[in-house]
Scaffold this active site. Structure first.
Site, PDB file in Angstrom:
ATOM      1  N   GLY A  29       0.817  -1.214   0.000  1.00 12.76           N
ATOM      2  CA  GLY A  29       0.000   0.000   0.000  1.00 12.76           C
ATOM      3  C   GLY A  29       0.843   1.253   0.000  1.00 12.76           C
ATOM      4  CG  ASN A  30      -0.375   4.664  -1.693  1.00 13.55           C
ATOM      5  OD1 ASN A  30      -1.045   5.559  -1.188  1.00 13.55           O
ATOM      6  ND2 ASN A  30      -0.814   3.943  -2.719  1.00 13.55           N
ATOM      7  NE  ARG A  31       4.785   6.387   5.080  1.00 15.06           N
ATOM      8  CZ  ARG A  31       4.729   5.773   6.246  1.00 15.06           C
ATOM      9  NH1 ARG A  31       3.696   5.921   7.042  1.00 15.06           N
ATOM     10  NH2 ARG A  31       5.739   5.004   6.637  1.00 15.06           N
ATOM     11  CB  SER A  32      -2.692   8.278  -0.686  1.00 16.71           C
ATOM     12  OG  SER A  32      -3.753   9.155  -0.974  1.00 16.71           O
TER      13      SER A  32
END
Ligand code: C5P
Length: 234
Positions: A29-32
């Site tokens: 995943g990512n931190r958006s």
């Protein structure tokens, strides 16, 4: 109060970060946070648009659904691609704003069962990745094929350097993506990701370098500026 200059327009906004499953319990995943996309969806509804907010994973509470604001939920980049294409082509969106942080790669294989470690061994598995489609570029291509007519807005996160400014990097990305407007966020400062404030440049395809506008303020400020830019297109 805001002008109702987007009344009757269908605006699709994607927000949050996609997740790419490895097994039933793990993902890449990512931190958006989803904050900028939510601010854009609310700003569009405030100006009278019919908004479809497509959320990937977000770290802020969902806004309330209203007559002007419908929400759908997706997880992976492929699901986001499908939902976004449907919104542009079948629902005939007038505008698509791609705020979501889309994973560029996904695990090649999805394990049906939880990946286990061998307690006797010290080795680690290798995860093979494959490319995800670029959703924005796919929408640009389908527009050139006459499959939809949505005005396409992309986002980019860039770090400037003495050799190349954020705006220059943004202009190159605008060309390579082929969208109508690109909002370039300056990252690396203590701004943007997960924050309420942002620093951005709005770039329009075909415009002269002097015509680009810079926004330093809240994500709501940027959202309002983007709506004014979108309204001027119609
Ligand atoms: O290529 P880059 O990630 O910098 O481009 C960012 C823009 O492209 C964002 O608008 C993002 O939503 C979109 N994007 C996409 N599909 C991808 C990667 C990025 O639509 N696979």
């Amino acid at each position: 109060t805001e002008p109702a200059d987007l009344t009757g327009k269908k605006i699709v906004v994607t927000a949050g970060g996609t997740r790419e499953a490895l097994d039933p319990v793990r993902y890449l995943g990512n931190r958006s946070s989803g904050k900028q996309g939510l601010a854009i969806a609310l700003a569009a509804a405030d100006r009278g648009a019919d908004v479809h907010l497509i959320l990937a994973h977000t770290e802020v509470p969902d806004p309330d659904e209203t007559e002007k604001l419908r929400i759908s939920r997706v997880s992976s980049a492929l699901e986001l691609l499908e939902a976004t294409e449907r919104a542009a082509i079948e629902d005939r969106a007038d505008v698509v704003v791609m705020t979501a942080a889309v994973a560029d790669f996904r695990p090649r294989d999805l394990s049906e069962t939880k990946i286990k470690k061998d307690p006797e061994a010290q080795d680690a598995p290798t995860i093979d990745l494959v490319r995800n489609p670029d959703i924005l570029k796919t929408l640009v291509r389908k527009k050139s094929e006459g499959k939809h007519q949505a005005f396409l807005v992309g986002f980019a996160a860039e770090t400037g350097s003495p050799e190349q400014s954020v705006a220059e990097l943004g202009r190159l990305k605008l060309e390579s993506k082929g969208c109508d407007v690109l909002v370039v966020n300056e990252v690396g400062t203590d701004l943007v990701f997960g924050k309420d404030r942002t620093a951005a440049t709005l770039l329009t395809r075909g415009a002269e370098p002097g015509e680009e506008s810079e926004v330093r303020g809240t994500k709501a400020d940027l959202a309002r500026r983007l709506m004014t830019r979108i309204a001027s297109h119609f």
